[in-house]
Design a protein around this motif. Structure first.
Motif, short mmCIF file in Angstrom:
data_model
loop_
_atom_site.label_atom_id
_atom_site.label_comp_id
_atom_site.label_asym_id
_atom_site.label_seq_id
_atom_site.Cartn_x
_atom_site.Cartn_y
_atom_site.Cartn_z
N ALA A 1 113.68 81.13 41.70
CA ALA A 1 114.47 82.07 42.48
C ALA A 1 115.13 81.30 43.61
O ALA A 1 114.49 80.45 44.25
N VAL A 2 116.39 81.60 43.86
CA VAL A 2 117.12 81.01 44.97
C VAL A 2 117.40 82.13 45.96
O VAL A 2 118.04 83.14 45.61
N ALA A 3 116.90 81.98 47.18
CA ALA A 3 116.99 83.05 48.18
C ALA A 3 117.66 82.54 49.44
O ALA A 3 117.32 81.45 49.93
N GLN A 4 118.60 83.32 49.97
CA GLN A 4 119.22 82.95 51.22
C GLN A 4 118.22 83.03 52.38
O GLN A 4 117.21 83.74 52.30
N GLY A 5 118.53 82.34 53.46
CA GLY A 5 117.58 82.18 54.56
C GLY A 5 117.20 83.44 55.29
O GLY A 5 116.18 83.46 55.99
N GLY A 6 117.99 84.51 55.16
CA GLY A 6 117.65 85.76 55.84
C GLY A 6 116.82 86.70 55.00
O GLY A 6 116.49 87.81 55.45
N CYS A 7 116.44 86.29 53.80
CA CYS A 7 115.65 87.15 52.92
C CYS A 7 114.28 87.43 53.51
O CYS A 7 113.69 86.58 54.20
N ILE A 8 113.76 88.60 53.21
CA ILE A 8 112.36 88.87 53.45
C ILE A 8 111.63 88.74 52.13
O ILE A 8 112.23 88.70 51.05
N ALA A 9 110.30 88.66 52.20
CA ALA A 9 109.50 88.42 51.00
C ALA A 9 109.78 89.47 49.93
O ALA A 9 109.84 89.16 48.73
N GLY A 10 109.96 90.72 50.34
CA GLY A 10 110.19 91.79 49.38
C GLY A 10 111.46 91.61 48.56
O GLY A 10 111.52 92.05 47.42
N ASP A 11 112.46 90.96 49.13
CA ASP A 11 113.69 90.71 48.38
C ASP A 11 113.41 89.83 47.17
O ASP A 11 113.90 90.08 46.06
N VAL A 12 112.64 88.78 47.38
CA VAL A 12 112.34 87.83 46.31
C VAL A 12 111.37 88.45 45.32
O VAL A 12 111.52 88.29 44.09
N GLU A 13 110.37 89.17 45.82
CA GLU A 13 109.38 89.79 44.94
C GLU A 13 110.05 90.80 43.99
O GLU A 13 109.75 90.82 42.79
N ALA A 14 110.92 91.63 44.53
CA ALA A 14 111.56 92.66 43.70
C ALA A 14 112.46 92.05 42.64
O ALA A 14 112.46 92.48 41.48
N ALA A 15 113.22 91.02 43.02
CA ALA A 15 114.13 90.38 42.06
C ALA A 15 113.35 89.70 40.94
O ALA A 15 113.75 89.74 39.78
N ALA A 16 112.24 89.07 41.29
CA ALA A 16 111.44 88.39 40.28
C ALA A 16 110.68 89.37 39.39
O ALA A 16 110.61 89.20 38.17
N GLU A 17 110.12 90.41 39.99
CA GLU A 17 109.34 91.38 39.22
C GLU A 17 110.20 92.09 38.18
O GLU A 17 109.71 92.47 37.11
N ALA A 18 111.48 92.23 38.45
CA ALA A 18 112.38 92.90 37.52
C ALA A 18 112.50 92.18 36.19
O ALA A 18 112.87 92.79 35.18
N VAL A 19 112.16 90.88 36.17
CA VAL A 19 112.23 90.12 34.92
C VAL A 19 110.86 89.57 34.52
O VAL A 19 110.75 88.58 33.80
N GLY A 20 109.79 90.20 35.02
CA GLY A 20 108.44 89.82 34.63
C GLY A 20 107.94 88.54 35.25
O GLY A 20 107.05 87.88 34.71
N LEU A 21 108.47 88.20 36.41
CA LEU A 21 108.04 87.00 37.11
C LEU A 21 107.55 87.37 38.52
O LEU A 21 107.75 88.49 38.99
N ARG A 22 106.93 86.40 39.16
CA ARG A 22 106.36 86.69 40.47
C ARG A 22 106.41 85.44 41.35
O ARG A 22 106.03 84.36 40.92
N PRO A 23 106.89 85.58 42.59
CA PRO A 23 106.83 84.46 43.52
C PRO A 23 105.52 84.50 44.30
O PRO A 23 104.84 85.53 44.34
N VAL A 24 105.16 83.40 44.90
CA VAL A 24 104.03 83.40 45.84
C VAL A 24 104.59 83.75 47.20
O VAL A 24 105.43 83.02 47.75
N MET A 25 104.17 84.88 47.74
CA MET A 25 104.56 85.30 49.08
C MET A 25 103.30 85.73 49.83
O MET A 25 102.19 85.52 49.37
N GLY A 26 103.49 86.33 51.00
CA GLY A 26 102.36 86.66 51.84
C GLY A 26 101.79 88.03 51.58
O GLY A 26 102.00 88.64 50.53
N ALA A 27 101.07 88.55 52.57
CA ALA A 27 100.35 89.81 52.41
C ALA A 27 101.27 91.02 52.46
O ALA A 27 100.98 92.05 51.85
N VAL A 28 102.40 90.91 53.19
CA VAL A 28 103.30 92.05 53.33
C VAL A 28 104.73 91.63 53.03
O VAL A 28 105.15 90.51 53.33
N ASN A 29 105.50 92.55 52.46
CA ASN A 29 106.84 92.21 52.01
C ASN A 29 107.88 92.20 53.12
O ASN A 29 109.02 91.81 52.90
#
Length: 497
Positions: free
Chosen positions: A117-145
């Motif tokens: 996943a390529v994420a711009q610097g202003g992204c929050i964790a939830g942005d990356v999690e949602a985009a990855a989950e939509a295609v059956g993937l998952r990033p490592v992020m923290g406790a809250v999105n």
């Protein structure tokens, strides 16, 4: 060499501000000139204790905007802060000078085949999690999105997937970094390797990350997760259960089961609980929560259920624990080796209970945390592999002191320091009695988690033996200390501050 005092920008001429406006596509908001209903919302932070009335806020629309703004900061020797998710304890996203607010840079692209996943610097964790989950993937992020990718990645980053895949920083493949002179460079294992080392745990000391490239992992979107809370009379049994939960369940799950303890004081009574997360089907997850059901939770029928992973990190489920009027916080943390001393755990709870009792109404939503996740994956990475130095196994003990009155700020900061100092002293004494030399003080790793701290700890407690190399990098990438908001490393100060 004495570092020049940076300006807050209040004396900048109209010509200078107009030059800034003309150099960026994004908006430039100026205190006293821009409408209040536009200016004030940009100051809001999760931790209202650290709200500062910035004189200038730049909202970049492009990477070139970031570069131009940094050059302007350098030209006018301005105090500057980087604002991404604005979800921090210690307030590094605030400044009285100029804030580079990245909230409009939140695009995410996912390459399903390459699993990145390529994420711009202003992204929050939830942005990356949602985009990855939509295609059956998952990033490592923290406790809250709600946490900004910038802070959690450059600060290390621990989450429920860390037991399987390491820190957020360990899953960073590359980054585009805006340096203090405005240049944009790539940092990876192939390019600017020293900078890549530094931004994985060194925070914003070396530059502003405009883009992150993350490794993604195949995963079923559904996980088994939930809360269990227990009545006050179960406290001793709850504390005694922690070693068993860690040894017999967490450590035998191949990283799939996480179990985090938390405790609140309600009506003067400690209410303990566990937040559990299992990366697998419910029938397997039920085996891991049996000891919690046997202990007798208050609401046994509403404990855990299958849900998308993204819901387990959704900040909305935690907001009810943080009523809006309780919005001033300080976090503090330390670690204890296993097996945990139940005596120390009990004394820690009593100390925390006394703190809340001193201001029962103002501190009523404060939390004590016992993180008994599996840290072996994080600890397996050599200490000098990245700037992140807290690579050790142990239980992370953290306190979230949360209050509602500005006049308590100074007192609560001191209370937090005194609290964690006492817990560290108990841990050190216990280790000495067990014949474990120097554990609990700094040896080859830190005893705190730098993303849950008040921001005023000694640098050696955050970066340990990596501090010397960080000073060398600071001399190379930011010798004038433009970036000085998150545990700033002074390249010219030789003391182990």
């Amino acid at each position: 060499m004495t570092r020049a005092t940076r300006s807050d920008g209040s004396n900048l001429s109209s010509e200078a501000l107009n030059a800034l406006r003309s150099s960026v596509k994004g908006k430039v908001v100026v205190k006293g000139q821009s409408p209040e209903d536009e200016y004030r919302p940009l100051l809001e932070r999760w931790n209202r204790m650290h709200i500062k009335e910035a004189n200038i806020i730049v909202l970049p629309e492009t990477e070139e905007d970031v570069s131009s703004t940094i050059k302007f900061v350098g030209e006018h020797n301005l105090d500057v802060a980087i604002s991404s998710g604005r979800h921090t304890y210690s307030g590094p996203s605030s400044s009285y000078g100029l804030i580079i607010d990245l909230r409009n840079l939140r695009k995410v692209s996912v390459d399903e085949n390459k699993m990145i996943a390529v994420a711009q610097g202003g992204c929050i964790a939830g942005d990356v999690e949602a985009a990855a989950e939509a295609v059956g993937l998952r990033p490592v992020m923290g406790a809250v999105n709600a946490t900004g990718c910038g802070g959690i990645t450059t600060g290390g980053g621990i989450g429920n997937l860390s037991a399987q895949h390491g820190l957020v920083a360990d899953n960073l493949l590359a980054a585009r970094v805006a340096l203090a002179d405005g240049r944009i460079v790539v940092a990876s294992d192939e390019e600017n390797q020293d900078l890549f080392w530094g931004i994985r745990g060194g925070g914003s000391n070396f530059g502003l990350v405009t883009e992150f490239t993350y490794k993604l992992h195949k995963a079923d979107p559904q996980v088994f997760s939930g809360f269990f809370m227990f009545p006050p009379d179960k406290l001793d049994a709850y504390l005694e259960l922690m070693n068993s939960m860690h040894q017999d369940y967490v450590m035998k799950s191949n990283g799939k089961f996480t179990c985090n303890g938390f405790l609140a004081i309600m009506g003067g009574n400690p209410i303990p609980g566990f937040l559990i997360w299992y990366d697998g089907p419910e029938e397997e997850g039920q085996k891991y929560i049996k000891p919690l059901l046997d202990l007798g939770p208050i609401y046994p029928g509403s404990g855990a259920e299958m849900k998308p992973h993204t819901l387990t990190t959704d900040w909305k489920q935690f907001e009810k624990m943080f009523p809006p009027q309780f919005n001033r916080l300080v976090g503090t943390s330390t670690q204890m080796n296993y097996p945990l001393s139940v005596d120390i755990l009990k004394k820690t709870v009593e100390k925390f209970k006394d703190i809340v009792a001193a201001h029962p109404e103002s501190l009523s939503v404060s939390k004590l945390l016992f993180d008994i996740r599996d840290y072996s994956k994080i600890a397996s990475v050599p200490l000098d592999a990245t700037a992140y130095a807290n690579r050790r196994e142990g239980c992370l003990i953290a306190a979230d002191l949360i209050w509602d009155k500005e006049e308590l700020d100074k007192e609560m900061l001191q209370v937090a320091k005194d609290f964690i100092s006492q817990v560290r002293a108990w841990v050190k004494e216990d280790n000495q009695q067990k014949g474990i030399a120097e554990v609990g003080a700094h040896v080859a790793a830190t005893t705190l988690y730098a993303l849950v701290t008040d921001g005023d700890e000694k640098l050696v407690s955050v970066f340990g033996p990596n501090l010397g190399r960080m000073k060398e990098l600071k001399r190379k990438y930011d010798p004038d200390m433009m970036w000085d908001k998150w545990y700033p490393v002074d390249p010219n100060h030789e003391a182990t501050n």
